[in-house]
Design a protein around this motif. Sequence first.
Motif, PDB file in Angstrom:
ATOM      1  N   LEU A 105       0.933  -1.260   0.057  1.00 40.65           N
ATOM      2  CA  LEU A 105       0.000  -0.101   0.150  1.00 40.65           C
ATOM      3  C   LEU A 105       0.854   1.171  -0.032  1.00 40.65           C
ATOM      4  O   LEU A 105       0.409   2.381  -0.427  1.00 40.65           O
ATOM      5  CB  LEU A 105      -1.007  -0.074   1.446  1.00 40.65           C
ATOM      6  CG  LEU A 105      -2.109  -1.046   1.439  1.00 40.65           C
ATOM      7  CD1 LEU A 105      -2.692  -1.202   2.647  1.00 40.65           C
ATOM      8  CD2 LEU A 105      -2.996  -0.862   0.227  1.00 40.65           C
TER       9      LEU A 105
ATOM     10  N   LEU B  27      -5.349   7.227   1.537  1.00 49.52           N
ATOM     11  CA  LEU B  27      -6.185   7.560   0.418  1.00 49.52           C
ATOM     12  C   LEU B  27      -6.077   8.966   0.253  1.00 49.52           C
ATOM     13  O   LEU B  27      -5.938   9.757   1.290  1.00 49.52           O
ATOM     14  CB  LEU B  27      -7.484   7.046   0.513  1.00 49.52           C
ATOM     15  CG  LEU B  27      -7.729   5.571   0.390  1.00 49.52           C
ATOM     16  CD1 LEU B  27      -9.519   5.417   0.550  1.00 49.52           C
ATOM     17  CD2 LEU B  27      -7.344   5.086  -0.996  1.00 49.52           C
TER      18      LEU B  27
ATOM     19  N   TYR C  38      -8.274  -1.536   1.934  1.00 52.46           N
ATOM     20  CA  TYR C  38      -7.517  -0.358   1.110  1.00 52.46           C
ATOM     21  C   TYR C  38      -7.086  -0.976  -0.308  1.00 52.46           C
ATOM     22  O   TYR C  38      -6.995  -0.141  -0.945  1.00 52.46           O
ATOM     23  CB  TYR C  38      -6.362   0.247   1.861  1.00 52.46           C
ATOM     24  CG  TYR C  38      -6.590   1.179   2.919  1.00 52.46           C
ATOM     25  CD1 TYR C  38      -6.856   2.393   2.498  1.00 52.46           C
ATOM     26  CD2 TYR C  38      -6.599   0.991   4.059  1.00 52.46           C
ATOM     27  CE1 TYR C  38      -7.252   3.535   3.477  1.00 52.46           C
ATOM     28  CE2 TYR C  38      -7.034   2.033   5.290  1.00 52.46           C
ATOM     29  CZ  TYR C  38      -7.365   3.400   4.787  1.00 52.46           C
ATOM     30  OH  TYR C  38      -7.742   4.092   5.777  1.00 52.46           O
TER      31      TYR C  38
ATOM     32  N   PRO D 240     -10.155   0.768  -3.053  1.00 51.32           N
ATOM     33  CA  PRO D 240     -10.382   2.208  -2.080  1.00 51.32           C
ATOM     34  C   PRO D 240     -11.948   2.463  -1.944  1.00 51.32           C
ATOM     35  O   PRO D 240     -12.116   3.083  -1.129  1.00 51.32           O
ATOM     36  CB  PRO D 240      -9.909   3.128  -3.230  1.00 51.32           C
ATOM     37  CG  PRO D 240      -8.887   2.267  -3.885  1.00 51.32           C
ATOM     38  CD  PRO D 240      -9.298   1.114  -4.087  1.00 51.32           C
TER      39      PRO D 240
ATOM     40  N   ALA E 263     -12.950   0.808   1.056  1.00 53.58           N
ATOM     41  CA  ALA E 263     -12.284   1.341   2.223  1.00 53.58           C
ATOM     42  C   ALA E 263     -13.067   2.634   2.767  1.00 53.58           C
ATOM     43  O   ALA E 263     -13.616   2.840   3.939  1.00 53.58           O
ATOM     44  CB  ALA E 263     -10.975   1.714   1.865  1.00 53.58           C
TER      45      ALA E 263
END
Length: 390
Positions: free
Chosen positions: A68, A192, A268, A271, A274
Motif C-alpha cells: 500500500l 487515500l 484499502y 479504495p 475502504a
Amino acid sequence: QRQRSTLRRVINATGVVLHTNLGRAPLAGPALDAIRAVAQGFSTLEYDVVTGARGSRHAHCTALLTELTGAEDALVVNNCAAALVLALNTCADGRDAIISRGELVEIGGSFRVPDIMAKSGARLVEVGTTNRTHADDYRRALSAGTGAIVSVHRSNFTIEGFVSSVPVRELVPIAAEGGVPLLHDFGSGLLLDLSPWGLTGEPSARDAVRAGASLVMMSGDKLLGGPQAGIIVGSAALVGALRRNPLARALRVDKLTLAALEATLALYRDPARAVSAIPTLAMLTAPVMALEARAGHLVAVLAANGVPASVARVVRTSATVGGGAFPGASIPSAAIALGVASPESLEAKLRGGTVPVIGRIADGKVVLDLRSVCADLDEELGALVARALA
C-alpha cells in the motif's frame, strides 16, 4: 458504580471525528471480526504453519504495508511516539539528531516531541527558527557526530505568514551528504487521497515514502482508521536493524492489534470499499445533505416522543477531522440543536446516561453533531436524547 467499567462505549456527537479523548478511530466491521477470531482461541502469532517452526509476529501486516505504501519493508509497534523512539535509538543513540525548531511540537496529553526524542538517547540539535528553516541550516549542523536528520510533519497546527521550511525531498540529498538516515514522522497515516471530498494539504503515506525518507513513521488509529499502532515503513536494511533492537520487544504490539490492523489494511486494496467500510473515512466523506436528512429524522423521532419543535431543530454546523490531521480544515456538517432552560443540565444528563452522549454547548443550546456519529447509531441516539429530555 463499582460494577460499571471505567472504559466504556460513548456516542461521539462533538463533531470532532478523530477525538483523541474518545478513543480516536472506531474500527471497521472486518477488523472487529478479526479481533474476535484471533481472541477466542489460539493463533499463528509467532508460528509458521508452512514450516511447522517458530515464526515472527513482525511478519503480520508487513506485506500489506509495503504493497500500500511502496516501501521496501515495514514494522508495527504500539504507537507513533514509540516508532520515533525506536528509530532514533537505533540510528542515533549517543549521537546528534538534527531537527527544525519549527517542528518541535507538543502532541496530546502535554507530551512534547523533544522530550520523546531525548528518551531515545539521541542528542537534540535544533536548527533554524520557529517560523523559518532553510536547507543550509541542516547542512551547517552536519558533523561526524550526526546520527540522523528528523522531519516532523506539523499535523496539529499550521504556521502562516513569513514562513519557510524544507520538504523531505530536499532533505534527502542533505542526509546523503552526511551519510545519515532521514527519519520522517509523518503522523496521520492517510492512505487515500481525500481531496475529492474537500480535504486537501495532507500527504498520503505513499507520497511520504516516494519523497525518499529512509524511514516514515505514522499512526494506525488516525486517518488510517485502524487500531492504535505505530507504523514504520522504509529501507529494508534500517527496518531490519529496528527489528533487532531490544527495544522492539518492549514496544511490540499484541495479537489483537495486529489482527485489527491487518483487516483494516486489507480494505484499502479496494479504495471504494475502504471509504464506505472504514468508519473514519465514511464519516469524513458523508455528504452534508445526508447528515441533514439524518438530523431531520432524529428531530421527527423526538417529536414522536413528545419533544416540541421549539426544543429540537436541525442546524448547519462545522465539524473537524481531529487526531492532529488537517488542522485548518472545517467540514460542513449538520446537527440537532436542543434549546432548553438549562443546557448545562441537559449536557450533564446526556453525559451521565447508560451510554454517554458527548456533545457540546454552543449559543446557549446543546448541539449534537452527526458528522462524528456513525449512521447505524441514529436510533439509539434518538432514544437516549428523548430519555434525557423526558
